[in-house]
Scaffold this active site. Structure first.
Site, PDB file in Angstrom:
ATOM      1  N   SER A   1       0.835  -1.203   0.000  1.00 44.34           N
ATOM      2  CA  SER A   1       0.000   0.000   0.000  1.00 44.34           C
ATOM      3  C   SER A   1       0.869   1.252   0.000  1.00 44.34           C
ATOM      4  CB  SER A   1      -0.924  -0.011   1.222  1.00 44.34           C
ATOM      5  OG  SER A   1      -1.833  -1.076   1.142  1.00 44.34           O
TER       6      SER A   1
ATOM      7  N   HIS B   1       3.439   5.320   3.163  1.00 52.52           N
ATOM      8  CA  HIS B   1       2.606   4.134   3.312  1.00 52.52           C
ATOM      9  C   HIS B   1       1.164   4.577   3.537  1.00 52.52           C
ATOM     10  CE1 HIS B   1       0.931   0.420   5.008  1.00 52.52           C
ATOM     11  NE2 HIS B   1       1.884  -0.188   4.349  1.00 52.52           N
ATOM     12  N   HIS B   2       0.227   3.808   2.998  1.00 53.57           N
ATOM     13  CA  HIS B   2      -1.186   4.195   3.061  1.00 53.57           C
ATOM     14  C   HIS B   2      -1.695   4.282   4.503  1.00 53.57           C
ATOM     15  CE1 HIS B   2      -5.004   5.112   1.427  1.00 53.57           C
ATOM     16  NE2 HIS B   2      -4.878   4.437   0.305  1.00 53.57           N
ATOM     17  N   SER B   3      -1.061   3.596   5.436  1.00 50.75           N
ATOM     18  CA  SER B   3      -1.513   3.660   6.822  1.00 50.75           C
ATOM     19  C   SER B   3      -1.244   5.023   7.449  1.00 50.75           C
ATOM     20  CB  SER B   3      -0.842   2.565   7.663  1.00 50.75           C
ATOM     21  OG  SER B   3       0.564   2.726   7.676  1.00 50.75           O
TER      22      SER B   3
ATOM     23  N   THR C   1      -1.692   8.000   5.773  1.00 51.70           N
ATOM     24  CA  THR C   1      -2.721   8.928   5.309  1.00 51.70           C
ATOM     25  C   THR C   1      -3.436   8.355   4.095  1.00 51.70           C
ATOM     26  OG1 THR C   1      -3.156  11.243   4.683  1.00 51.70           O
ATOM     27  CG2 THR C   1      -1.214  10.197   3.720  1.00 51.70           C
TER      28      THR C   1
END
Length: 467
Positions: free
Chosen positions: A19, A131-133, A135
Site C-alpha cells: 500500500s 505508506h497508506h496507513s 494517510t
C-alpha cells in the site's frame, strides 16, 4: 493501528498488495533547500506518525503499535538527487516507478521524500512516498494545506513542539487496544439498544426490514470475489509502470453537469471508456468490470493524516455505447454503494477480514480489475519553500488490481496518475492512449478540449503531447 490500517498492513504479507502512495509535485524552480527541510520537519511535528515506526505487539495479541522512532533522522527521509540535464517527465516517472516498487524499511518511519533537480526550464520535482496507513488521499491534501504557502514569500507558521512518546508499554498497549475494541462495540451497542427497542415497539415491521437490509448490506460489502471480470488484465506481479494525463477541470465539470451527474461520475465514465477501448484493442468484449472505489469517512474532527476510508468493490457497466447513458448508469451504481447501510460499519467489517487467513483476503483483492479515486485539490496556486507547485500527481497503490487511476484537481486542471501492474498491462503506452481517448470522449460533452498525455516512463516518447 486502527482496524482499517491493520487490514492494509496485513495484506502486505503478499508484496503484490503493498500500500504505497507516490506523489509527484512538479515545481517551477528549485526550492530553497534549508526552507524545504524546515517545512518537512514541521510536517513531522504536525503529523506525529511521520516520526513513528511500527513495533510488533507480543505474541500477536494486538496490531503493531506506533511508537516514536528513537533514531529518527530527517536527513535519511528527505533527500535530493540531481538528474542528468535536461531531464524530462520520463526520468521523473522512472524514479517514481522505482519508488512505487520499493518496500519501506520497517525499522524506520514509513515515508521518504526526494527532490529531483535538473528538469528542463529550471524546474524540479518533489517525489513524496508514504505508506497508506499514514494517510489517505484527502488526508494528504489536508496535510499539504497545513504545510504549503499561498505565495512565494511564504508565511512563518511557527515551530511545533517535539511529538510526545506515547508508546512506552507493550503490555499496556495490548490491554488498551483490546479494551478499546471491546468498549467501542459495547458503547455502540448500548447507545443503539434503546433506539432499536423503541423502533421495534413503535415500528416493528420497519425495524425488521431495516435489520434485514443492514444484514444484506454487510454481506454485499464483505462478499468474496472469486473471478476476474476482465479477460485481458488477469496477470499480477511486483512490476509497476507509471503514466500521466492532464485534462481541464472546468471542462470535466461542464460535461458532468450536461448529463446531470457529478464530477466523479464524469471521471469514472472516462476511465470506463478507456478500459473498453483497451479491451477492444486486444479483441476482447467485456460487459462489466469490477472496481475498488475508496469512500471517505473523514470528519471535521479527525486529526491530520490517518487512513479514514473504506474500500467498496462493485461492478460498473462497460458496454453502454452512448456516453450520456453510460455516465447515468455509473452514477446509479456509485450512488447505490455510497448509500449502503453497512458503510458506517466498515471498521467492524475490516476487523472481520483481519481474522481471516491472509491468503483468502489477498486472493479476493487480486480478482478486482481496477481502482479509481478522485481527490479534490486546491483551486488556488500553492508554494513550497519558494517554489510554485505547477502539477500534482498522486499514484495510488494497485492493491492487487490491474491498475490504479487517481485524479487530483489542482488550479483548474485534472492531473490523472496511472499506476499499472506491468504483468496485467504490459503495453502501458497503448493503455494510456485508450484512457486519453476516454477522457476526450467525456470532455466533448462539455466542449472540445482534449487531455494531454505522457506515456510510460520507460518509453522513448514520454513528453506531454496532445492526443
Amino acid at each position: 493501528m486502527s482496524q482499517s490500517d491493520l487490514f492494509s498492513w496485513n495484506m502486505e504479507r503478499d508484496p503484490i498488495l503493498r500500500s504505497t502512495i507516490v506523489s509527484v509535485l512538479i515545481l517551477d524552480t528549485d526550492p530553497d533547500w534549508d526552507h524545504l527541510v524546515e517545512t518537512i520537519d514541521r510536517g513531522t511535528r504536525l503529523v506525529p506518525r511521520l516520526r513513528h515506526r511500527l513495533v510488533a505487539a507480543p505474541l500477536g495479541l494486538a496490531p503493531p503499535r506506533w511508537t516514536v522512532d528513537p533514531g529518527f533522522d530527517l536527513s535519511w527521509h528527505l533527500r535530493r538527487v540531481a538528474l542528468p540535464e535536461p531531464a524530462t517527465m520520463s526520468e521523473v516517472l522512472e524514479f517514481a516507478r522505482t519508488e512505487a516498487m520499493t518496500a519501506f524499511d520497517p525499522a524506520r518511519a514509513l515515508w521518504r521524500s526526494t527532490l529531483l533537480s535538473g528538469l528542463s526550464g529550471g524546474r524540479c520535482a518533489l517525489v513524496m512516498t508514504v505508506h497508506h496507513s499514514l494517510t489517505d488521499g484527502i488526508g494528504g491534501i489536508q496535510i499539504a494545506a497545513a504545510l504549503f504557502d499561498f505565495d512565494r514569500a511564504g508565511t512563518d507558521r511557527g515551530h511545533p513542539p517535539e511529538p510526545p512518546d506515547d508508546g512506552d508499554g507493550e503490555l499496556r498497549d495490548v490491554v488498551a487496544w483490546n479494551w478499546a475494541v471491546g468498549s467501542d462495540l459495547l458503547r455502540d451497542g448500548i447507545r443503539a439498544t434503546p433506539q432499536t427497542m423503541w423502533r421495534a415497539v413503535t415500528h416493528p415491521a420497519r425495524t425488521v426490514r431495516d435489520t434485514a437490509a443492514l444484514a444484506t448490506s454487510v454481506v454485499r460489502l464483505a462478499k468474496p470475489v472469486t473471478a476476474t471480470l476482465s479477460p485481458v488484465m488477469t496477470e499480477r506481479s511486483l512490476g509497476r509502470g507509471l503514466a500521466v494525463l492532464d485534462a481541464p477541470l472546468e471542462q470535466m465539470r461542464r460535461a458532468a453537469r450536461a448529463v446531470g451527474c457529478t464530477m466523479n461520475d464524469a471521471f469514472l465514465t472516462a476511465v470506463v471508456i478507456g478500459l473498453r477501448r483497451y479491451h477492444d484493442r486486444h479483441g476482447a468484449k467485456v460487459d462489466q468490470l469490477r472496481l475498488t472505489m475508496p469512500i471517505s469517512l473523514r470528519t471535521a474532527d479527525d486529526p491530520l493524516g490517518g487512513n479514514r476510508i473504506t474500500l467498496t468493490r462493485f461492478a460498473l457497466p462497460v458496454d453502454i455505447a452512448e456516453t450520456e447513458d453510460l455516465m447515468r448508469a455509473v452514477d446509479a451504481a456509485v450512488g447505490s454503494w455510497r448509500r449502503e447501510p453497512a458503510i458506517p460499519l466498515s471498521g467492524a467489517i475490516a476487523a472481520a477480514f483481519n481474522r481471516l487467513p491472509v491468503g483468502v483476503v489477498t486472493g479476493m483483492l487480486k480478482h478486482v480489475d481496477f481502482v479509481a479515486s478522485n481527490v479534490p485539490g486546491s483551486p488556488v496556486p500553492l508554494y513550497i519553500a519558494g517554489a510554485r507547485i505547477d502539477r500534482m500527481y498522486a499514484f495510488g497503490p494497485t492493491i492487487g488490481t490491474a491498475v490504479n487511476v487517481t485524479l487530483t484537481s489542482h488550479v483548474g486542471t485534472c492531473y490523472v496518475a496511472i499506476n499499472a501492474d506491468s504483468a496485467a498491462i504490459p503495453d502501458l503506452a497503448t493503455f494510456t492512449e485508450c484512457l486519453a481517448a476516454g477522457f476526450a470522449t467525456v470532455l466533448r460533452l462539455g466542449g472540445e478540449c482534449p487531455p494531454q498525455a505522457a506515456t510510460d516512463a520507460t518509453a522513448e516518447a514520454s513528453r506531454s503531447t496532445p492526443v
